[in-house]
Scaffold this active site. Sequence first.
Site, PDB file in Angstrom:
ATOM      1  N   HIS A  56     -34.764  10.714  16.134  1.00 23.10           N
ATOM      2  CA  HIS A  56     -36.001  11.056  16.849  1.00 23.10           C
ATOM      3  C   HIS A  56     -35.959  10.579  18.302  1.00 23.10           C
ATOM      4  O   HIS A  56     -36.997  10.488  18.944  1.00 23.10           O
ATOM      5  CB  HIS A  56     -37.208  10.430  16.162  1.00 23.10           C
ATOM      6  CG  HIS A  56     -37.295  10.709  14.711  1.00 23.10           C
ATOM      7  ND1 HIS A  56     -37.314  11.992  14.216  1.00 23.10           N
ATOM      8  CD2 HIS A  56     -37.364   9.899  13.627  1.00 23.10           C
ATOM      9  CE1 HIS A  56     -37.391  11.945  12.884  1.00 23.10           C
ATOM     10  NE2 HIS A  56     -37.413  10.694  12.508  1.00 23.10           N
ATOM     11  N   LYS A 104     -45.139   5.013  11.289  1.00 24.13           N
ATOM     12  CA  LYS A 104     -45.478   6.412  11.063  1.00 24.13           C
ATOM     13  C   LYS A 104     -45.713   6.606   9.569  1.00 24.13           C
ATOM     14  O   LYS A 104     -44.990   6.068   8.729  1.00 24.13           O
ATOM     15  CB  LYS A 104     -44.351   7.321  11.552  1.00 24.13           C
ATOM     16  CG  LYS A 104     -44.030   7.091  13.031  1.00 24.13           C
ATOM     17  CD  LYS A 104     -43.131   8.152  13.665  1.00 24.13           C
ATOM     18  CE  LYS A 104     -41.757   8.252  13.070  1.00 24.13           C
ATOM     19  NZ  LYS A 104     -40.985   6.981  13.097  1.00 24.13           N
ATOM     20  N   ASP A 109     -41.319   4.802   5.181  1.00 23.51           N
ATOM     21  CA  ASP A 109     -41.634   3.882   6.275  1.00 23.51           C
ATOM     22  C   ASP A 109     -42.720   2.906   5.853  1.00 23.51           C
ATOM     23  O   ASP A 109     -42.642   1.703   6.111  1.00 23.51           O
ATOM     24  CB  ASP A 109     -42.088   4.659   7.516  1.00 23.51           C
ATOM     25  CG  ASP A 109     -40.970   5.482   8.116  1.00 23.51           C
ATOM     26  OD1 ASP A 109     -40.548   6.457   7.464  1.00 23.51           O
ATOM     27  OD2 ASP A 109     -40.506   5.148   9.217  1.00 23.51           O
ATOM     28  N   HIS A 218     -38.620  15.708  10.486  1.00 26.55           N
ATOM     29  CA  HIS A 218     -37.474  15.345   9.651  1.00 26.55           C
ATOM     30  C   HIS A 218     -36.745  16.561   9.113  1.00 26.55           C
ATOM     31  O   HIS A 218     -36.040  16.487   8.115  1.00 26.55           O
ATOM     32  CB  HIS A 218     -37.922  14.461   8.483  1.00 26.55           C
ATOM     33  CG  HIS A 218     -38.447  13.147   8.926  1.00 26.55           C
ATOM     34  ND1 HIS A 218     -39.755  12.951   9.241  1.00 26.55           N
ATOM     35  CD2 HIS A 218     -37.825  11.973   9.162  1.00 26.55           C
ATOM     36  CE1 HIS A 218     -39.935  11.698   9.628  1.00 26.55           C
ATOM     37  NE2 HIS A 218     -38.784  11.086   9.596  1.00 26.55           N
TER      38      HIS A 218
END
Lengths: 332, 332, 208, 208
Positions: A56, A104, A109, A218
């Site tokens: 990212h 996020k 995560d 993603h």
Amino acid sequence: MKKFINDPNDVVAEALAGLAAAHPELRVDHTEQYVARADAPRSGKVALVSGGGSGHEPLHGGFVGPGMLDAACPGEVFTSPVPDQILAATKAVDGGAGVVHVVKNYTGDVMNFRMAAELAADEGITVETVLVDDDVAVEDSTWTAGRRGTGATLLVEKIAGALAEEGGKLGEVAAIGREVNAASASFAYALTAVTTPAAGRPGFDLPDDEIEAGVGIHGEPGRRREKLRPAGELVRSALDAILEAKPVESGDRVIVLVNGLGGTPLIELYLVYGEVATVLAARGIEISRRLVGNYVTSLDMAGLSITVTRVTGEMVRLFDAPVRTPGLRWGA
Amino acid sequence: MKKFINDPNDVVAEALAGLAAAHPELRVDHTEQYVARADAPRSGKVALVSGGGSGHEPLHGGFVGPGMLDAACPGEVFTSPVPDQILAATKAVDGGAGVVHVVKNYTGDVMNFRMAAELAADEGITVETVLVDDDVAVEDSTWTAGRRGTGATLLVEKIAGALAEEGGKLGEVAAIGREVNAASASFAYALTAVTTPAAGRPGFDLPDDEIEAGVGIHGEPGRRREKLRPAGELVRSALDAILEAKPVESGDRVIVLVNGLGGTPLIELYLVYGEVATVLAARGIEISRRLVGNYVTSLDMAGLSITVTRVTGEMVRLFDAPVRTPGLRWGA
Amino acid sequence: MDVALATAWLRAVAESVDADADELTKLDSAIGDGDHGVNLRRGFTAVAALLDGTAFTSVGDVFVRAGGTLISKVGGASGPLYGSAFRAVGKALPPGPAVTPADLVTALRAGLDAVSALGGAVPGDKTIVDAYRPAVMAFGEAVAGGAALPEAAAGAARAAGDGARATVSLTARKGRASYLGERSAGHQDPGATSTWLIFQALADVTAP
Amino acid sequence: MDVALATAWLRAVAESVDADADELTKLDSAIGDGDHGVNLRRGFTAVAALLDGTAFTSVGDVFVRAGGTLISKVGGASGPLYGSAFRAVGKALPPGPAVTPADLVTALRAGLDAVSALGGAVPGDKTIVDAYRPAVMAFGEAVAGGAALPEAAAGAARAAGDGARATVSLTARKGRASYLGERSAGHQDPGATSTWLIFQALADVTAP
Ligand SMILES: Nc1ncnc2c1ncn2[C@@H]1O[C@H](COP(=O)(O)OP(=O)(O)O)[C@@H](O)[C@H]1O
Ligand SMILES: Nc1ncnc2c1ncn2[C@@H]1O[C@H](COP(=O)(O)OP(=O)(O)O)[C@@H](O)[C@H]1O
Ligand SMILES: [Mg+2]
Ligand SMILES: [Mg+2]
Ligand SMILES: [Mg+2]
Ligand SMILES: [Mg+2]
């Protein structure tokens, strides 16, 4: 798959080596795999730690530096970092005033950061978590894992980071981060699928006249597949979704992010920004600040996201505050 | 072709509208089609004007601002601007101290800028031209149109722009621009062909295991087609070509630019920068400064260029000077 | 189950995850982010390395340490989930070099509880739970019915396989696949599939 | 050639460039940057618009103004080259509403000189010159041999076509295609091809 890499398994480590070589003002811990400000920990300063899967960039490693993050934990490509990493980074930058985790909202995560926060608490570090979930393409309901965190992450990190830099307390820094997130809504389109180094081929096939609407960062497919339409129409649809989810009234002020997903050239991003500005102007919404570029990307995916954040004067002031990171820099 | 555009014929104009909306500190003349600093002309300051085909963004429009260009003239996609445009921009930013044209060495750019310079001279404006021709993939001989201008353009604009900002005279500003160019060498690889909005399909077919070596920034094929190799090997080959064309000795200092052509993600650019740093360190060459990112692009082409510029202390000082443009910003 | 069998099981998982990594990644590409195979291969390779370098005296320890390794190496959603599951399994086992099938029933249930507590998924959400839960139930019923370990493990593997295959028709409500809404239906869940691999490995190493 | 014929020629060029823009762009994609067709379409569309809006009393003026328009609208390499060529043609013509074939010979040569002076290309460099020069020579010889305009124009078009086709085997030494070195051989030069279109248009509008 054609990429400038050596072994697909070494991509993250080798890119981190390059980042370290390119930016002496950052300290890269190659064993624990995190990136920190070279001058961390800064005593008495609330520290901001973020992280997430690699792929990212510049998020998150490129946003480490004065006025933004104190550390970033890059996981493997599109894979959230592990608790060890996050704990090590948290300990490395804690200046005694507490640490804010900017996370996020993805299952992985969230769980890995939660574990790290518990371990940090065991070691006497107070951690506040700011969850970013701005992607309105996902319904926020008990039927989903909730909205994803995308473009707004940049604004949360910038604005909360500025408050931390000027001495904000832990609760204040976390609070403004949450406010920014709550005031933000994003929507993304993909023109192509992403190819991760590990998979070696595009994640899905997309005919030459179709796009994915409502994608994340993603490489997953979006909410629906559509025919490609002119940029102006796509912008209007995206803004409809955004402004329906988080209403902005005539007279309100916003920060706009037109964010490339990696494979879309700047000329298209500016064209799209022009369309966004036109639509918002017609609705009487004032764009106080804006960013146009590749900030929260999805490797080589051709696509873009639009983020609108309804801002207060304080948020704009903090947005304007100096920042000095590889990916975002002004006033310093 | 999938792009975020409306009508392919309107891409440049609409992107300029977006640029103007996004950057109030720039003045975009939509009739004459140029981008200028809002505060131009600045009396007594040598003005820098550059330009070239669109599709290389942020070059050149994104480099207009204090410390860099006074104006940029974007042509149609991959098509040099016309003399009228260049003349209008030159007149708009001339502050009485002369104007430097930074011109990439392509037949079209050279001819159109030359015509504009002649017209400007007719109107009493002194123009010095700095020709950028750093791409060592092209042989510089009577058998070619000479080397192309690519990545070094950024460094010429930055360093000459800084000297102009601090009061350098016309001859000095042009001289340092030429010195930077003379000290620079670049080499590029492409993994994919580019698709221009007008053509609507990739300029050439490239099998899934082959790359073009020695490409320029206009989607043209390179000097030769090769099998894809690991990044480390590609970097070594590129640096061999670069350092053979413009020798750099052990102990010399350089600025390095690892530049994405548009479709290559930052994670790969950093990985490649790591390889460059390793090779140069082994040769005893010191990297004084570096830039890693998408600066001189070729629309959505996956690929990158490496530029090495042997620098003097003065060049480093000017590189470090404050700059405030959409595409490059520090110290302000 | 003794320490040798426990380590043999985990090694078998490592091998089967390695062999099927591409398949798992393909499943994850369809409704996720295409890393599930790589994630588990990285994790179980590290588990195998741990087993190579450590002498265990307690079955529970094998699983606790393996779980910790997964948490430290995998990342993503599956890392904490599988890691917590194995840790919970290990912690629920009585200390010592061997445990009974009945001990394992209790421990596997504790593992399932850990997954449910951490991830919040319920049956039908198209997750690991949809293979893990039927496997644990089948295992428990078999043991309660007097079955020996090989037979119970074979039944658990069958149940996990049925559960994994049944995820095809489900619409995901947890994890990344939930972002796709209705579009997640028609694809087999990668996590349920890897759970099946884990129970199949137990059946394989215990098979007479 | 009178003003009406001059404007008819340029309109015919505009039409043929528009019709063949994709073909020109395809040629330019192979050894250049894929914009030649779009460039010339943009330029000659502007020329056609100019002709619509202007009443000319001199043939030379038609070409001078058309050339200026090309310079202002095309950009790239072909804009200044064709623009300068047409300007030179126009300037070399005697003033007035009609000119003789012999005047045209002189003027076309002046156009060729302008292209050579500006671009520095010599025959065999795989450029506009490789079609333009044989066309001008054929035109001059035909006129010298007493041919009328239609016949001379037809000969020029044939010579331009032969010249354009002959560029296929050449290795480019000027312009963008020269960057490809040997790889430029095997492709027809886009600029030589558009020059052929220009002379073919003259042949077409003068054909009896
Ligand atoms: N909340 C949850 N509870 C149980 N299993 C889950 C949950 N969220 C995701 N999973 C499982 O994790 C799998 C994906 O794992 P993996 O691809 O390794 O992680 P990520 O989704 O972070 O990329 C899914 O297929 C699903 O079975
Ligand atoms: N120096 C030159 N002299 C004559 N013709 C040239 C020269 N350089 C290029 N050309 C012609 O220009 C053509 C390309 O025109 P165009 O594609 O419009 O411009 P650009 O190359 O700038 O994209 C080439 O095919 C060639 O015939
Ligand atoms: Mg993942
Ligand atoms: Mg061109
Ligand atoms: Mg996954
Ligand atoms: Mg061209």
